[in-house]
Design a protein around this motif. Structure first.
Motif, PDB file in Angstrom:
ATOM      1  N   GLY A  32       0.677  -1.640   0.196  1.00  0.00           N
ATOM      2  CA  GLY A  32      -0.467  -0.114  -0.112  1.00  0.00           C
ATOM      3  C   GLY A  32       0.441   1.714   0.229  1.00  0.00           C
ATOM      4  N   HIS A  33       2.115   1.183  -0.093  1.00  0.00           N
ATOM      5  CA  HIS A  33       2.686   2.215  -0.033  1.00  0.00           C
ATOM      6  C   HIS A  33       3.344   2.826  -1.017  1.00  0.00           C
ATOM      7  N   SER A  34       3.100   4.281  -1.219  1.00  0.00           N
ATOM      8  CA  SER A  34       4.168   4.008  -2.449  1.00  0.00           C
ATOM      9  C   SER A  34       5.556   3.818  -2.703  1.00  0.00           C
ATOM     10  N   PRO A  35       6.377   4.465  -4.598  1.00  0.00           N
ATOM     11  CA  PRO A  35       7.531   3.223  -4.306  1.00  0.00           C
ATOM     12  C   PRO A  35       8.075   4.469  -3.913  1.00  0.00           C
ATOM     13  N   GLU A  36       8.192   5.294  -3.815  1.00  0.00           N
ATOM     14  CA  GLU A  36       8.778   6.673  -2.977  1.00  0.00           C
ATOM     15  C   GLU A  36       9.260   6.167  -1.651  1.00  0.00           C
ATOM     16  N   LYS A  37       8.083   5.926  -0.733  1.00  0.00           N
ATOM     17  CA  LYS A  37       8.136   5.429   0.618  1.00  0.00           C
ATOM     18  C   LYS A  37       9.016   4.462   0.851  1.00  0.00           C
ATOM     19  N   ARG A  38       8.727   3.219  -0.438  1.00  0.00           N
ATOM     20  CA  ARG A  38       9.322   2.239  -0.074  1.00  0.00           C
ATOM     21  C   ARG A  38      10.752   2.162  -0.442  1.00  0.00           C
ATOM     22  N   LYS A  39      11.373   3.233  -0.788  1.00  0.00           N
ATOM     23  CA  LYS A  39      12.632   3.248  -1.162  1.00  0.00           C
ATOM     24  C   LYS A  39      12.837   4.441  -0.079  1.00  0.00           C
ATOM     25  N   ASP A  40      12.653   4.429   0.889  1.00  0.00           N
ATOM     26  CA  ASP A  40      12.792   5.916   1.884  1.00  0.00           C
ATOM     27  C   ASP A  40      13.074   4.800   2.967  1.00  0.00           C
ATOM     28  N   VAL A  41      12.123   4.150   3.536  1.00  0.00           N
ATOM     29  CA  VAL A  41      11.945   2.857   4.361  1.00  0.00           C
ATOM     30  C   VAL A  41      13.389   2.137   4.078  1.00  0.00           C
ATOM     31  N   ALA A  42      13.231   1.218   3.160  1.00  0.00           N
ATOM     32  CA  ALA A  42      14.430   0.517   2.537  1.00  0.00           C
ATOM     33  C   ALA A  42      15.715   1.309   3.103  1.00  0.00           C
ATOM     34  N   GLU A  43      16.401   2.383   2.495  1.00  0.00           N
ATOM     35  CA  GLU A  43      17.502   2.668   2.869  1.00  0.00           C
ATOM     36  C   GLU A  43      17.589   3.169   3.919  1.00  0.00           C
ATOM     37  N   LEU A  68      -4.242 -13.912   3.614  1.00  0.00           N
ATOM     38  CA  LEU A  68      -4.591 -15.038   3.391  1.00  0.00           C
ATOM     39  C   LEU A  68      -5.037 -14.024   1.794  1.00  0.00           C
ATOM     40  N   ALA A  69      -5.721 -12.410   2.216  1.00  0.00           N
ATOM     41  CA  ALA A  69      -5.936 -12.536   0.863  1.00  0.00           C
ATOM     42  C   ALA A  69      -5.524 -12.477  -0.587  1.00  0.00           C
ATOM     43  N   LYS A  70      -6.278 -11.837  -1.495  1.00  0.00           N
ATOM     44  CA  LYS A  70      -5.700 -12.606  -2.734  1.00  0.00           C
ATOM     45  C   LYS A  70      -4.467 -11.364  -3.151  1.00  0.00           C
ATOM     46  N   ARG A  71      -4.804 -10.621  -2.677  1.00  0.00           N
ATOM     47  CA  ARG A  71      -3.886  -8.637  -3.105  1.00  0.00           C
ATOM     48  C   ARG A  71      -4.538  -8.128  -1.613  1.00  0.00           C
ATOM     49  N   PRO A  72      -3.103  -8.757  -0.681  1.00  0.00           N
ATOM     50  CA  PRO A  72      -3.350  -7.852   0.420  1.00  0.00           C
ATOM     51  C   PRO A  72      -3.945  -6.443   0.197  1.00  0.00           C
ATOM     52  N   LYS A  73      -4.477  -5.516   1.439  1.00  0.00           N
ATOM     53  CA  LYS A  73      -4.018  -3.903   0.917  1.00  0.00           C
ATOM     54  C   LYS A  73      -3.270  -3.078   2.163  1.00  0.00           C
ATOM     55  N   LYS A  74      -3.640  -4.083   3.181  1.00  0.00           N
ATOM     56  CA  LYS A  74      -2.507  -3.241   4.375  1.00  0.00           C
ATOM     57  C   LYS A  74      -1.730  -4.431   4.965  1.00  0.00           C
ATOM     58  N   ALA A  75      -2.458  -6.098   4.930  1.00  0.00           N
ATOM     59  CA  ALA A  75      -1.694  -7.125   5.565  1.00  0.00           C
ATOM     60  C   ALA A  75      -0.598  -6.835   4.978  1.00  0.00           C
ATOM     61  N   ASP A  78       2.117  -9.064   2.005  1.00  0.00           N
ATOM     62  CA  ASP A  78       1.394  -9.888   1.678  1.00  0.00           C
ATOM     63  C   ASP A  78       2.854 -10.904   0.829  1.00  0.00           C
ATOM     64  N   TYR A  79       2.183 -12.098   0.992  1.00  0.00           N
ATOM     65  CA  TYR A  79       3.168 -13.302   0.861  1.00  0.00           C
ATOM     66  C   TYR A  79       3.659 -13.581  -0.735  1.00  0.00           C
ATOM     67  N   ASP A  80       2.777 -13.481  -1.376  1.00  0.00           N
ATOM     68  CA  ASP A  80       2.478 -13.539  -2.964  1.00  0.00           C
ATOM     69  C   ASP A  80       2.059 -15.260  -2.376  1.00  0.00           C
ATOM     70  N   LEU A  81       1.222 -15.629  -1.810  1.00  0.00           N
ATOM     71  CA  LEU A  81       1.180 -16.887  -2.397  1.00  0.00           C
ATOM     72  C   LEU A  81       0.019 -17.701  -2.927  1.00  0.00           C
ATOM     73  N   SER A  82       0.243 -18.754  -3.618  1.00  0.00           N
ATOM     74  CA  SER A  82      -0.640 -19.455  -4.377  1.00  0.00           C
ATOM     75  C   SER A  82      -2.449 -19.262  -4.411  1.00  0.00           C
ATOM     76  N   ASP A  83      -2.617 -19.543  -5.050  1.00  0.00           N
ATOM     77  CA  ASP A  83      -4.460 -20.142  -4.807  1.00  0.00           C
ATOM     78  C   ASP A  83      -4.426 -21.486  -3.561  1.00  0.00           C
ATOM     79  N   SER A  84      -3.389 -22.668  -3.948  1.00  0.00           N
ATOM     80  CA  SER A  84      -3.606 -23.850  -3.233  1.00  0.00           C
ATOM     81  C   SER A  84      -2.975 -23.288  -2.023  1.00  0.00           C
ATOM     82  N   GLN A  85      -1.858 -22.727  -2.010  1.00  0.00           N
ATOM     83  CA  GLN A  85      -1.200 -22.033  -0.527  1.00  0.00           C
ATOM     84  C   GLN A  85      -2.298 -21.640  -0.023  1.00  0.00           C
TER      85      GLN A  85
END
Length: 770
Positions: free
Chosen positions: A105-116, A277-284, A286-293
């Motif tokens: 849910g965070h912008s690319p700019e925020k992701r970069k800021d947090v990661a750095e 466990l959402a297909k596309r988590p909005k705030k939780a 994201d493990y990129d789980l498959s449908d079977s997982q």
């Protein structure tokens, strides 16, 4: 004896193996023939993804939750530029990783800021900087050989000759490694992976320092751009510490001085399709789980969770740590078709048992728990000839497994009675004699007390008492091929009669107990006769003599049989073929080089084809499947599964009272007992061969009886310049002479055997014409 069985769910295998290709978390134990159903897969995922790090989970589990990597020295281990990109978007940078996307849910700019900022925080805590300084130059070719030989391909994608990773195997990719590590940091990790990754999913492959450096050189390759050390900003490090707390990184990665994480709602209250466990988590996360997982995890959470059975604990442990990539157990596991060609040995003559890691079926009944612990946690090994290494695991992770195997696996118990003091010398002497070359000749294929066998260099016999349970030892000795189909070891006690009537009156139980008692003396056991290299010429005395070794006339798994009177033959156990006959002296044996002594006929021999003898051809035009040819120009076997892929399996052999061997093997659904005797007829010496075939339902199979310049004498008699062959069968045997494509003046004689239900016989008389 009853073998336990775990049902393998093929639908689950297909679902998880195929979805692993798209970037969902890769659990390599699920890519092959695993034993877990959907619910068990869900349980495994909950532990491997560390759901309990954020969600309270007090319900019973088969395995403890997987540990996360230790980040205390991550700044010196991982390229800071890679570390920032990985924190910002782990699913994109390293597809298949267990680490979730924390910044949903965070912008690319925020992701970069947090990661750095977090990268600066973690790097500032490391005692060293990330660099190549002081690293020894590794050997790329040696590293490639290690990668292919020691078992890395059990978990990681193999590479082609251009070093491009093969796709479609559901294994962990190493494509990111050259960007993530330096040569120095990767070699340190490979030397002791448990230091940085205490989960043990990457086991310790027992690499030396030099091997670690060579393997790192191969995996990292030539660096394209120089490494840029990170200049730590105190401001960014402080900011990173705040982010580390805010995003609850400490839940998986404890850092000294950082407060413990706050727990979210209990895992039992998690709803399907919500949160992680959402297909596309909005705030939780994201493990990129498959449908079977997602479906598997949801199944666990929607049903009552019961304490797992002992066998379930074993199955889940073997799957989580991918033991089943190398070892089979009951009806699951074992090397895949991708992995098999990379399994090698220095003792080819011992067959697949010397290159394929042993099955774990009944392992708890076979091995003493203390030995299992030594192998798993101390790096002990009993098979130095096997190139694939048994890794060393972290004891914290699998401490439960030896006792679980002991509870799960049982064979019918037998108690060896401790001999009375006055009888010990006699019994030890009998065991000593049986093991030696004047008895059962065990030393032909086994080392003893660190001393090389004159033949194959199989497992040191003196380890038996330390490794094995007495009840399993007894059952195995009674019928080796029942436990290890295809093993070269003969059955000495067929029909409950000992092969040596002159030792302990030929009593089976007494002989086996004598061997066990003799081996119990450990290094105090006297060296058996024959363990020192004998002369190069082996003679046949008053009884039939059998010698096993490699040979130009019988391949890597050759068996020479000599009869009193001078008739001899060689059998190729690799293909189930009588490959040579000769009259006169028996064999010369050369003890140079590795492995068993190479044997060759002492007299001039008549060589027959060494290809597979039995096969069901679909039609008369289909060519016979030939043994792959290797030479200096083509040193790699183009078909390493030949003839296993054609349905052939060697089941071992047994000796009768006169020491005459009967070879047992299978081709498809046909069981074959193959026995030959020397006989005289009208002043001529014949080899009379009887092939008894057993099938459960009628079928047709072909027997390739002769190859070469063949002349037809009658419908049941053919000859070459060296040999006449007469045959008789109780089944219809229309036959065909087919010209060989490689030489139109030569032919192959094929017998068409129509086998009725039950047993049939094919009798062959071989008469030497020279």
């Amino acid at each position: 004896m009853r073998l336990k069985s775990v049902t393998v769910c093929l639908a689950t295998i297909v679902a998880f193996a195929s979805e692993a290709l798209w970037g969902s978390p890769v659990l390599v134990g699920l890519h092959g023939k695993h034993p877990l159903g959907e619910r068990q897969v869900g349980e495994l995922l909950i532990g491997e993804l560390r759901c309990g790090a954020c969600h309270e989970d007090k319900l019973p589990r088969a395995l403890k939750m997987k540990d996360s990597p230790d980040l205390s020295e991550v700044g010196s281990r991982i390229n800071p530029e890679y570390l920032q990109r990985f924190i910002a978007n782990p699913l994109k940078v390293q597809p298949g990783v267990m680490m979730p996307d924390m910044l949903v849910g965070h912008s690319p700019e925020k992701r970069k800021d947090v990661a750095e900022a977090i990268a600066h925080f973690l790097t500032a805590r490391s005692s060293r900087t990330f660099s190549e300084v002081g690293v020894k130059q590794g050997d790329f070719s040696a590293g490639r050989k290690l990668f292919r030989d020691i078992g890395c391909i059990a978990c990681h994608s193999p590479r082609d000759e251009q070093e491009k990773e093969s796709e479609g195997h559901g294994l962990k990719s190493l494509a990111h490694v050259k960007e993530k590590y330096s040569h120095a940091s990767l070699s340190e990790f490979l030397f002791d992976p448990h230091l940085a990754n205490p989960s043990g999913r990457m086991p310790d492959m027992k690499l030396s320092k030099d091997e670690s450096i060579d393997l790192a050189a191969y995996l990292v390759g030539k660096k394209v751009s120089p490494i840029k050390p990170l200049k730590i900003s105190k401001e960014l490090a402080t900011k990173g510490q705040k982010y580390f707390r805010e995003f609850n990184c400490v839940a998986c990665h404890p850092v000294p001085g950082e407060p413990a994480s706050k727990m979210a709602s209990p895992i039992s209250t998690t709803k399907a399709g919500r949160g992680c466990l959402a297909k596309r988590p909005k705030k939780a996360l994201d493990y990129d789980l498959s449908d079977s997982q997602r479906k598997a995890i949801t199944k666990v959470l929607s049903e009552p969770r019961l304490k797992p059975s002992v066998e379930e604990e074993v199955a889940m442990s073997l799957t989580a740590f991918n033991c089943i990539a190398c070892h089979s157990r009951d009806d699951y596991g074992g090397p895949s078709k991708t992995f098999l060609p990379y399994l090698h040995t220095s003792e080819e003559g011992l067959g697949n048992e010397a290159r394929i890691p042993p099955p774990l079926t009944l392992a708890g009944a076979k091995l003493k728990p203390e030995w299992i612990r030594k192998v798993m946690f101390d790096g002990e090994s009993a098979r130095p000839y096997m190139h694939t290494r048994m890794p060393k695991f972290k004891e914290d992770n699998l401490i439960h497994l030896p006792s679980m195997l002991a509870k799960s696996d049982k064979v019918e118990s037998i108690s060896f009675v401790e001999p009375k003091r006055q009888e010990r010398g006699k019994i030890r002497s009998a065991g000593h004699r049986l093991v030696g070359d004047k008895g059962l000749n065990c030393v032909t294929c086994h080392n003893f007390n660190g001393k090389d066998s004159p033949g194959f260099k199989g497992i040191d016999l003196l380890t038996s008492y330390e490794r094995l349970q007495p009840s399993w030892f007894y059952r195995f000795m009674l019928n080796p091929s029942n436990f290890r189909p295809g093993i070269v070891m003969p059955n000495y006690w067929a029909g409950d009669q000992g092969a040596r009537k002159d030792i302990l009156e030929g009593k089976t139980d007494a002989q086996i107990q004598a061997i066990w008692h003799y081996l119990s003396y450990g290094q105090g056991a006297p060296t058996p006769s024959g363990i020192h290299s004998p002369g190069s010429f082996l003679e046949v005395g008053k009884v039939v003599r059998t010698y096993r070794g490699r040979s130009r006339i019988a391949g890597y798994r050759g068996i020479a049989v000599g009869f009193p009177g001078g008739l001899n033959y060689a059998f190729n156990a690799e293909t189930g073929t009588l490959s040579s006959l000769w009259m006169g002296d028996f064999v010369n044996v050369g003890w140079g080089g590795q492995g068993a002594g190479n044997f060759n006929p002492k007299s001039r021999a008549i060589s027959l084809a060494q290809d597979l003898s039995f096969h069901a051809l679909p039609d008369s035009e289909t060519p016979w499947p030939l043994l792959p040819v290797m030479n200096k120009e083509n040193p790699v076997n183009p078909d390493p599964l030949y003839p296993k892929n054609l349905g052939y399996q060697f089941l071992g052999y047994s000796l009768d009272d006169d020491f005459v061997p009967t070879f047992s093997y299978r081709i498809g659904e046909v069981l074959i007992e193959d026995m030959s005797l020397s006989a005289a007829k009208e002043g001529k010496t014949l080899l009379k061969r009887v092939l008894e075939m057993k099938v459960d339902e009628p079928q047709t199979i072909h027997f390739r009886a002769l190859v070469g310049k063949i002349e037809k004498v009658s419908e049941t008699s053919y000859k070459t310049p060296d040999l006449r062959l007469n045959f008789h069968a109780n089944a219809a045997t229309p036959n065909a002479l087919r010209p060989l494509s490689s030489d139109e003046s030569s032919f192959e004689l094929l017998l068409n055997l129509d086998l009725p239900e039950g047993k049939s016989q094919l009798r062959l008389d071989y008469e030497l014409l020279r």
